[in-house]
Design a protein around this motif. Sequence first.
Motif, mmCIF file in Angstrom:
data_model
loop_
_atom_site.group_PDB
_atom_site.id
_atom_site.type_symbol
_atom_site.label_atom_id
_atom_site.label_comp_id
_atom_site.label_asym_id
_atom_site.label_seq_id
_atom_site.Cartn_x
_atom_site.Cartn_y
_atom_site.Cartn_z
ATOM 1 N N LYS A 95 -7.921 -3.082 -2.479
ATOM 2 C CA LYS A 95 -7.995 -1.896 -3.329
ATOM 3 C C LYS A 95 -7.030 -0.852 -2.808
ATOM 4 C CE LYS A 95 -12.729 -2.425 -4.860
ATOM 5 N NZ LYS A 95 -14.061 -1.838 -4.922
ATOM 6 N N LEU A 123 -6.492 -4.627 -6.455
ATOM 7 C CA LEU A 123 -5.299 -5.393 -6.109
ATOM 8 C C LEU A 123 -5.706 -6.846 -5.923
ATOM 9 C CD1 LEU A 123 -3.685 -2.976 -3.517
ATOM 10 C CD2 LEU A 123 -3.349 -3.071 -5.977
ATOM 11 N N LEU A 174 2.898 1.373 -3.708
ATOM 12 C CA LEU A 174 2.176 1.474 -4.982
ATOM 13 C C LEU A 174 1.952 2.876 -5.530
ATOM 14 C CD1 LEU A 174 -0.544 -1.294 -5.098
ATOM 15 C CD2 LEU A 174 1.461 -1.022 -6.541
ATOM 16 N N ARG A 225 -5.412 -2.497 -12.421
ATOM 17 C CA ARG A 225 -5.261 -3.727 -11.634
ATOM 18 C C ARG A 225 -3.792 -4.039 -11.401
ATOM 19 N NH1 ARG A 225 -6.945 -9.593 -13.875
ATOM 20 N NH2 ARG A 225 -6.586 -10.765 -11.969
ATOM 21 N N VAL A 226 -3.495 -4.550 -10.213
ATOM 22 C CA VAL A 226 -2.159 -5.021 -9.869
ATOM 23 C C VAL A 226 -2.319 -6.408 -9.257
ATOM 24 C CG1 VAL A 226 -0.114 -4.652 -8.426
ATOM 25 C CG2 VAL A 226 -1.301 -2.686 -9.421
ATOM 26 N N THR A 227 -1.557 -7.369 -9.770
ATOM 27 C CA THR A 227 -1.559 -8.700 -9.159
ATOM 28 C C THR A 227 -0.218 -8.928 -8.493
ATOM 29 O OG1 THR A 227 -0.869 -9.768 -11.213
ATOM 30 C CG2 THR A 227 -3.229 -9.650 -10.792
ATOM 31 N N TYR A 228 -0.247 -9.621 -7.359
ATOM 32 C CA TYR A 228 0.953 -9.813 -6.544
ATOM 33 C C TYR A 228 0.812 -11.091 -5.728
ATOM 34 C CZ TYR A 228 -1.999 -8.137 -2.750
ATOM 35 O OH TYR A 228 -3.005 -8.005 -1.839
ATOM 36 N N SER A 284 0.822 -1.218 0.000
ATOM 37 C CA SER A 284 0.000 0.000 0.000
ATOM 38 C C SER A 284 0.849 1.257 0.000
ATOM 39 C CB SER A 284 -0.924 0.014 1.215
ATOM 40 O OG SER A 284 -1.861 -1.026 1.119
#
Length: 162
Positions: free
Chosen positions: A65, A74, A35, A51-54, A32
Motif C-alpha cells: 500500500k 499496490l 508514485l 490501484r497500481v499493478t507492477y 514508493s
Amino acid sequence: MPSQVRLRLKPPVASSTGFVDGAWWPRSRNLSAELPALLAALRPRLGRVERVTYNLSVWDLAVRKAAVGHQVRLDGSFSQAPDLVAVAGAGGRRLTLLVVPPDTAEVAAHRVLIMASRPDNVDGTDVLLTARPVAVGGESGDEPDMVAERWEGDGGRRYEHA
C-alpha cells in the motif's frame, strides 16, 4: 523543491488504441518514492487512484500500500509485464503506462515518451523501448536534439507537483 514527473499520455479519446496509454520515465526504481508524483499527475485523468499493478522483479521496493493522501493498493506480481504499470482510478478508469528505465539517456527517453503517446501508436513495448529517431510533426530524419526540443514544444512537459 517539487518533484517532476516525466510523463506523456495519449489524448483521452485515443487512449484506447494500442498497447499503452502513454509512457512514464521514473527517476529511480523505488516505487514508493516515485508514485506520489505520478499519481498526482494522473489525478486529472483518472480521479482518485485506487490501484497500481507492477512487476515485482523490476522495482527495488515491493510494498502493498502507498499513502498519497489516501491509501492506494499496490499489486506486485512476477507475471505483470516488467516494462508496464497499470493504474486504476475510480469508476473503472484505467491507464497502462510503459515504464522507461530510469537510466535511459534523456534523448532516447524523450523519443520513447513521444512515440508511446502518439494517438495512432499501436507498437508493442519491445518496439517502443528500442525507439529510433522519430519524426515529430510528420517530418523524418530529425536529429536527436531536434526531437528533444520538439518534445517540449509539441506538448511534452514535465509535470510539477509538490
